[in-house]
Motif scaffolding. Structure first.
Motif, short mmCIF file in Angstrom:
data_model
loop_
_atom_site.label_atom_id
_atom_site.label_comp_id
_atom_site.label_asym_id
_atom_site.label_seq_id
_atom_site.Cartn_x
_atom_site.Cartn_y
_atom_site.Cartn_z
N SER A 1 0.83 -1.21 0.00
CA SER A 1 0.00 0.00 0.00
C SER A 1 0.87 1.26 0.00
O SER A 1 0.55 2.25 -0.68
CB SER A 1 -0.92 0.00 1.22
N TRP B 1 2.21 1.62 -3.41
CA TRP B 1 1.10 2.05 -4.26
C TRP B 1 0.84 3.55 -4.09
O TRP B 1 0.61 4.27 -5.07
CB TRP B 1 -0.14 1.23 -3.92
N ALA B 2 0.88 4.02 -2.85
CA ALA B 2 0.64 5.44 -2.59
C ALA B 2 1.73 6.29 -3.26
O ALA B 2 1.43 7.36 -3.82
CB ALA B 2 0.63 5.69 -1.08
N TYR C 1 1.03 6.21 -6.95
CA TYR C 1 -0.16 7.02 -7.25
C TYR C 1 0.14 8.50 -7.16
O TYR C 1 -0.44 9.32 -7.89
CB TYR C 1 -1.28 6.64 -6.28
N THR D 1 -8.27 9.91 -2.65
CA THR D 1 -7.82 8.54 -2.87
C THR D 1 -6.41 8.33 -2.35
O THR D 1 -6.09 7.31 -1.72
CB THR D 1 -7.87 8.20 -4.37
N ILE E 1 -5.30 5.72 0.56
CA ILE E 1 -4.29 4.65 0.44
C ILE E 1 -3.34 4.67 1.64
O ILE E 1 -3.03 3.62 2.23
CB ILE E 1 -3.51 4.80 -0.88
#
Length: 632
Positions: A78, A81-82, A85, A120, A124
């Motif tokens: 995560s 991913w953050a 992103y 979002t 995250i």
């Protein structure tokens, strides 16, 4: 000064210098040996086997470990991913900023215009934080439950160990395995395992995303990462060595301080205060130097790795900036690559330290399992025999053989009979085997040959609990537990009434001093009776044996710590207590056992004479010589 005096002075100086050199060498050799022992203790001999056994011990709690591992990997994923992103989010916002500066439209963020991307992104990170918190909670419960299970096993194990185990192991070693070693295992399971898992996951994920983003920048960072790993590896190895040296010196200093404190009266009596202070001060100075080096290495590794990391950031930043200017990388990609770098930097510095920590924990677990695997006493028979009730107290040794070390017999052929109600005295020099005989009678050790019977029943055919219930013991070394005086007296009969406790205390001549205490029989005993004198503690143990009212009494120098007047009172009380009971009395003062029905004279584990006082004196052997030496 004459030439002869000079020569003597020079010889004295050389002798003193030689002695100092020898003492220094001995001290250094001792320290090196202690250091080697400490280093060996932190290295498991079978790390993989120990890890598998820990996994087996956690049979009912493995799901917690699986959940914690899943949450750890998901949390790392995560976070990555953050960061990934954030590249798209930053490119979106950077585009709006460029348009605003160009005068095309005002900069604004709203729903459908970047706000959902920001939310979002925050979601995250929130999800990653929740996963991280869950894995910490689950892993802590897993470690503590495993720790509790091992502690229960250790507590149960202590009750099944033979007395020979405690003869061969220091109390501090056993206590350390049940406390320090288990705490180390629990601490590392809570932090070290997950740190290692998260470090590996972070490194693998971050390097993969960095490579996908820019192989050239990844190669530059990898070069600095190798330098960081080498630096951490060398520093951590040196830190362990210095820390072990500090631990060895600390142990030596603690021992000298304890000696100086417990033996302060002797030190003062011989006027050796300066020498004692000098020895303590020398070790304290050495400890200060070792501690300074250990603290320096521990605190220096962080700044050193951060310095290498800053160099990596500068180099990568310059190259990445050029790529942004040339259009090979976006601003968001630039920011994301630095996020990946930060995500990989901390695991690089933690990895070596975590591996060392895990190695130390496995060594601690290995010591715990070694204790749990120690040989236990033989189980009691399935269908035990028992002497008829009430127990008469006839004890017979029949050709008993025994040795503490296999192949080295101490007792070769010991035989005697104690008839019911007889007083049997056991005398002999220190180490003659008097206490060994009692230990065999109580089945603290098992005989190698022959037999010991109680009322005609072999004691090996009885359960140890049934056998020991027939005995009351008063030892030279008193033992009191934390509780009231009444509870200590009633230790052998927990259901005894206060009237019975006080009656036993009066019979043992304890009542008179107990009533002078602030709370009488409800006075708390502190630290094994440190608030009582040695004589008072001995009197309490005698009252404890009298209240238990067993058919057989064992008195091991029971009056050794009381004054002559109290001794006479105790002797009279014990004579009353020994009426119609078989009694075994170990005594060095022969005046207390001249009325014994049977006197056993022991030497090197064997009975060399036996008979009454009159018979042995008439024989003119070892007992007569010993008696005359005391009353010459």
């Amino acid at each position: 000064m004459t030439s002869q005096q000079k020569r003597r002075a020079d010889q004295g100086d050389r002798r003193r210098a030689s002695k100092k050199a020898v003492d220094a060498q001995v001290s250094e050799d001792t320290l090196e040996n202690d250091l080697e022992d400490d280093l060996e203790e932190d290295v498991p001999t079978d790390g993989w086997g120990t890890a598998k056994r820990l996994w087996h011990e956690a049979a009912g709690e493995r799901w917690r470990l699986v959940v914690a591992a899943f949450c750890s990997v998901a949390s790392v994923a995560s976070q990555l991913w953050a960061i990934s992103y954030s590249a798209n989010l930053l490119d979106l916002l950077w585009g709006k900023i460029q348009v605003a500066f160009a005068g095309g439209e005002a900069f604004s963020v709203g729903w459908g215009n970047g706000l959902e991307e920001i939310l979002t992104y925050l979601g995250i990170w929130t999800f990653a934080w929740v996963l991280y918190s869950v894995q910490i909670f689950v892993m802590a419960s897993f470690a503590e439950r495993l720790n509790l299970s091992l502690r229960k096993q250790i507590s149960s194990k202590l009750a099944r160990l033979p007395l020979s185990y405690f003869d061969g192991h220091q109390p501090g070693d056993t206590i350390s395995r049940a406390t320090n070693d288990l705490d180390k295992v629990s601490e590392v399971l809570q932090r070290g395992v997950l740190q290692l898992l998260m470090a590996v996951a972070s490194l693998a994920g971050a390097f993969l995303l960095m490579f996908l983003s820019s192989p050239q920048l990844t190669a530059v960072f990898a070069g600095f990462a190798v330098v960081t790993l080498l630096l951490v590896r060398v520093a951590s190895g040196r830190t362990i060595t210095v820390a072990a040296k500090r631990q060895a010196i600390t142990g030596r200093l603690t021992g000298k301080v304890e000696e100086a404190y417990t033996g302060r009266a002797i030190v003062v009596a011989y006027g050796l205060e300066d020498r004692s202070l000098a020895e303590v001060s020398a070790d304290a100075d050495e400890l200060a130097q070792a501690s300074a080096m250990a603290d320096f290495l521990t605190n220096a590794i962080g700044p050193a790795t951060r310095f290498v990391g800053r160099l990596a950031q500068v180099c990568v930043g310059l190259l990445a900036g050029g790529m942004v200017v040339s259009g090979q990388m976006t601003v968001g990609g630039f920011q994301a690559f630095f996020g990946y770098m930060f995500q990989a930097t901390d695991p690089l510095t933690q990895l070596s330290m975590t591996l060392n920590m895990l190695q130390s924990a496995l060594a601690a677990a290995e010591r715990v399992f070694s204790f749990l695997d120690s040989e236990e006493v033989q189980p009691d028979p399935q269908l035990p025999a028992a002497p008829a009730e009430p127990v008469c107290g006839r004890v017979a040794f029949e050709h008993v053989r025994f040795g503490y070390v296999p192949g080295e017999p101490l007792m070769r052929d010991v035989s005697f009979v104690a008839e019911p109600g007889q007083k049997v005295a056991i005398v002999g020099a220190t180490g003659a085997g008097k206490t060994t005989l009692i230990n065999l009678l109580m089945r603290f050790y098992e005989v190698d040959g022959g037999s010991i019977t109680l009322d005609g029943v072999d004691t090996r055919a009885m359960t140890r609990a049934d056998l020991r219930r027939q005995f009351g013991m008063v030892l030279q070394d008193t033992w009191l537990f934390g509780g009231t005086i009444a509870q200590n007296i009633a230790f052998g009969r927990p259901g005894a009434t206060r009237e019975e406790v006080e009656a036993a205390a009066r019979a043992a001549h304890v009542d008179f001093f107990v009533r002078t205490l602030p709370h009488g029989y409800d006075t708390l005993v502190e630290h094994d009776g440190e608030n009582l004198s040695q004589g008072q503690r001995q009197l309490l143990t005698i009252a404890r044996a009298m209240l238990a009212d067993p058919p057989i009494l064992i008195l091991d120098e029971a009056t050794s710590s009381v004054d002559t007047r109290t001794e006479q009172a105790i002797v009279h009380a014990m004579e009353t207590a020994m009426e119609n009971r078989t009694s075994f009395v170990i005594a060095h003062r022969l005046s207390t056992i001249v009325d014994s029905d049977l006197i056993l004279v022991m030497d090197h584990g064997n009975i060399i004479e036996k008979g009454s006082h009159a018979q042995l004196m008439a024989a003119g052997g070892a007992y007569a010589e010993l008696y005359r030496s005391q009353f010459a």
